[in-house]
Design an enzyme around this catalytic site. Structure first.
Site, mmCIF file in Angstrom:
data_model
loop_
_atom_site.group_PDB
_atom_site.id
_atom_site.type_symbol
_atom_site.label_atom_id
_atom_site.label_comp_id
_atom_site.label_asym_id
_atom_site.label_seq_id
_atom_site.Cartn_x
_atom_site.Cartn_y
_atom_site.Cartn_z
ATOM 1 N N ASP A 20 0.808 -1.224 0.000
ATOM 2 C CA ASP A 20 0.000 0.000 0.000
ATOM 3 C C ASP A 20 0.837 1.269 0.000
ATOM 4 O O ASP A 20 0.413 2.301 0.519
ATOM 5 C CB ASP A 20 -0.971 0.020 1.212
ATOM 6 C CG ASP A 20 -1.752 -1.271 1.309
ATOM 7 O OD1 ASP A 20 -2.262 -1.726 0.277
ATOM 8 O OD2 ASP A 20 -1.837 -1.838 2.417
ATOM 9 N N LYS A 23 2.315 2.235 -5.123
ATOM 10 C CA LYS A 23 2.993 1.771 -6.351
ATOM 11 C C LYS A 23 2.127 2.026 -7.579
ATOM 12 O O LYS A 23 2.617 2.371 -8.639
ATOM 13 C CB LYS A 23 3.287 0.264 -6.264
ATOM 14 C CG LYS A 23 4.204 -0.124 -5.139
ATOM 15 C CD LYS A 23 4.349 -1.636 -5.045
ATOM 16 C CE LYS A 23 3.127 -2.364 -4.545
ATOM 17 N NZ LYS A 23 2.767 -2.141 -3.143
ATOM 18 N N GLY A 47 -4.691 -4.711 -4.577
ATOM 19 C CA GLY A 47 -5.830 -3.932 -5.062
ATOM 20 C C GLY A 47 -5.410 -2.505 -5.267
ATOM 21 O O GLY A 47 -4.754 -1.940 -4.413
ATOM 22 N N HIS A 48 -5.728 -1.973 -6.438
ATOM 23 C CA HIS A 48 -5.588 -0.528 -6.510
ATOM 24 C C HIS A 48 -6.729 0.104 -7.281
ATOM 25 O O HIS A 48 -7.307 -0.472 -8.172
ATOM 26 C CB HIS A 48 -4.193 -0.065 -6.932
ATOM 27 C CG HIS A 48 -3.798 -0.437 -8.297
ATOM 28 N ND1 HIS A 48 -2.922 -1.452 -8.554
ATOM 29 C CD2 HIS A 48 -4.164 0.080 -9.459
ATOM 30 C CE1 HIS A 48 -2.774 -1.538 -9.841
ATOM 31 N NE2 HIS A 48 -3.504 -0.631 -10.425
ATOM 32 N N GLN A 226 1.983 -6.041 -3.144
ATOM 33 C CA GLN A 226 2.369 -6.091 -1.732
ATOM 34 C C GLN A 226 3.682 -5.308 -1.543
ATOM 35 O O GLN A 226 3.988 -4.463 -2.346
ATOM 36 C CB GLN A 226 2.507 -7.535 -1.220
ATOM 37 C CG GLN A 226 1.196 -8.293 -1.132
ATOM 38 C CD GLN A 226 0.755 -8.896 -2.457
ATOM 39 O OE1 GLN A 226 1.522 -9.554 -3.124
ATOM 40 N NE2 GLN A 226 -0.474 -8.666 -2.832
HETATM 41 P P1 IMP Z 1 -2.318 -12.908 2.005
HETATM 42 O O1 IMP Z 1 -1.386 -12.341 0.985
HETATM 43 O O2 IMP Z 1 -3.771 -12.703 1.689
HETATM 44 O O3 IMP Z 1 -2.000 -14.338 2.332
HETATM 45 O O4 IMP Z 1 -2.096 -12.104 3.372
HETATM 46 C C1 IMP Z 1 -0.865 -12.184 4.088
HETATM 47 C C2 IMP Z 1 -0.467 -10.827 4.656
HETATM 48 O O5 IMP Z 1 -0.161 -9.938 3.574
HETATM 49 C C3 IMP Z 1 -1.557 -10.147 5.454
HETATM 50 O O6 IMP Z 1 -0.955 -9.401 6.492
HETATM 51 C C4 IMP Z 1 -2.188 -9.200 4.454
HETATM 52 O O7 IMP Z 1 -2.816 -8.108 5.079
HETATM 53 C C5 IMP Z 1 -0.964 -8.776 3.682
HETATM 54 N N1 IMP Z 1 -1.269 -8.322 2.317
HETATM 55 C C6 IMP Z 1 -1.575 -9.077 1.258
HETATM 56 N N2 IMP Z 1 -1.776 -8.316 0.177
HETATM 57 C C7 IMP Z 1 -1.586 -7.057 0.558
HETATM 58 C C8 IMP Z 1 -1.607 -5.803 -0.152
HETATM 59 O O8 IMP Z 1 -1.843 -5.717 -1.354
HETATM 60 N N3 IMP Z 1 -1.334 -4.696 0.601
HETATM 61 C C9 IMP Z 1 -1.033 -4.770 1.926
HETATM 62 N N4 IMP Z 1 -0.980 -5.920 2.601
HETATM 63 C C10 IMP Z 1 -1.256 -7.048 1.925
#
Ligand code: IMP
Length: 433
Positions: A20, A23, A47-48, A226
């Site tokens: 977040d 990017k 997500g953006h 991420q």
């Molecule tokens: P997962 O990727 O859904 O397995 O989540 C694992 C961790 O990554 C969690 O703490 C999520 O909140 C974090 N996470 C996954 N995708 C994002 C993103 O796009 N932005 C911020 N945090 C993310």
């Protein structure tokens, strides 16, 4: 056959924090200089927000460059929930946009079973829950590594898909038993075949296309999802995501050689946010954190969860710069941080009585780290006109307190800051030489 005669063919944009960072805005701002924009890891956990046909929408899988007429590539390293991708295609179609999308035939498929499993495993973790997005990301990557996954190419071959899906059902049987009703086999199978038919025109051998483009001198932009501190190897494991998020993953996740990557842009917020569980040394649970959340609109684009907020962590930042080989940094949301009277940067940690500038390997150690802060004056009252002037005159047009802050970030990160963002729109960005 493949010659790297042209300067900087492959540029990667990565997040230096826990995701977040903004990017998407940087990608949006520079995509015009590239022929293709590539996603190489993650899935619909990302997500953006984009504006399509005057309406705000959140894209989870579609590379946003398609809105600028660029080739959008979803690489082999991405885990694709076909339902989500089909919805995104539909929303583009409604807005009259025909995207140039290339979906790697080798990308793995996230099904309803994976999402159920993600949900069930999070519940089982109880107080130790990771706070995943529940989009089935971890289980899809786990199945890929266990070599029982279903790939995009399989959706195009209904006979063999049936056998592979049977295998997946039996592998999930003991995991999902008593955890709600999984979709009936025929129903899920039918959906996957149908998604395969819709996606068929976009499926291809992305590695060949990208290597051909690069060798012809086309410029390719790789869009990280991420952030570096969520990397499965180098992030805050197990409070991480399930893919490699650092710049090197762009090569593996799209099928181009490491030598194709010539520039890495690190994106960081002027402060830090994190969603989900796990240690966060510079978190501020008081008024400052609350102000950042409120003014910065710090709620997840995918899940709507409030983000945890805190100060810029230069120990983590330096570590991320090292892992990515970031050539320079873009600092986002300086307008939001500027609403505070005093601001802080953590330049070291105190752990067990010793001072360190290295980022620890375990959540226990990181959880026990006390940040060593430096404090700075804020830059309240810096209005848009001042920022506009900085676009013409450079950083000298900005208040001294802001220049001090950015100067200290450069010093602490060890790389130049080349961009300062001061608002959500694409135009609210000052590029520095
Ligand atoms: P997962 O990727 O859904 O397995 O989540 C694992 C961790 O990554 C969690 O703490 C999520 O909140 C974090 N996470 C996954 N995708 C994002 C993103 O796009 N932005 C911020 N945090 C993310």
């Amino acid at each position: 056959m493949y010659r790297w005669l042209h300067g900087m063919p492959g540029v990667v944009v990565v997040g230096l924090q826990w995701g977040d960072e903004g990017k998407g805005k940087i990608v949006d701002s520079i995509a015009g200089n590239f022929e293709a924009v590539v996603r190489f890891q993650g899935g619909s956990n990302a997500g953006h927000t984009v504006v399509v046909g005057g309406q705000k929408r959140v894209f989870h899988l579609m590379p946003s460059g398609v809105l600028q007429g660029k080739l959008g590539v979803v690489g082999n390293g991405v885990v694709v929930d076909p339902k989500v991708l089909v919805e995104e295609l539909n929303s583009l179609e409604e807005a009259g946009v025909r995207p140039r999308l290339l979906l790697s035939d080798k990308a793995h498929v996230t099904t309803e079973l994976h999402k159920m499993q993600d949900e069930a495993e999070e519940l089982d973790r109880g107080g130790m829950a990771l706070g995943t997005t529940r989009r089935g990301i971890g289980p899809t990557y786990a199945d890929k590594a266990a070599r029982i996954g279903i790939r995009i190419i399989d959706l195009l071959h209904p006979d063999s898909l049936r056998e592979k899906l049977k295998g997946l059902y039996s592998a999930k049987d003991h995991i999902l038993r008593g955890r709600g009703e999984p979709p009936a086999f025929e129903s899920l199978y039918g959906d996957l075949v149908r998604y395969g038919e819709i996606l068929r025109p976009y499926v291809g051998r992305a590695e060949y296309t990208l290597n051909r483009m690069l060798s012809d001198g086309s410029r390719v932009l790789f869009e990280g999802a991420q952030g570096s501190l969520l990397d499965i190897d180098h992030g805050t494991y197990p409070y991480s995501t399930s893919s490699n998020t650092v710049a090197a993953a762009a090569a593996i996740g799209s099928g181009v050689p490491a030598s194709a990557i010539s520039e890495v842009i690190g994106v960081a917020k002027a402060y830090t946010t994190r969603v989900g569980g796990g240690p966060f040394p510079t978190e501020d649970t008081g008024e400052a954190g609350e102000t950042l959340r409120r003014i910065g609109g710090e709620y997840g684009a995918t899940t709507g969860r409030p983000r945890r907020c805190g100060w810029f962590d230069a120990v983590a930042g330096r570590y991320s710069v090292m892992l990515n080989g970031a050539n320079y940094a873009m600092i986002m949301k300086l307008d939001v941080l500027g609403e505070l009277n005093r601001v802080k940067i953590a330049t070291a940690y105190r752990i067990d009585g010793a001072t360190t500038d290295e980022f620890p390997s375990t959540p226990e150690e990181l959880g026990g780290a006390a940040p060593v802060y430096e404090e700075f004056d804020g830059w309240r009252g810096t209005d848009k006109a001042v920022w506009e002037r900085a676009k013409e005159e450079g950083i000298s047009a900005l208040p001294k307190s802001l220049r001090n802050y950015v100067g200290r970030l450069e010093e602490a990160l060890g790389i130049p800051v080349r961009g300062l963002s001061y608002g959500p729109s694409r135009e609210e960005l000052v590029y520095l030489d």
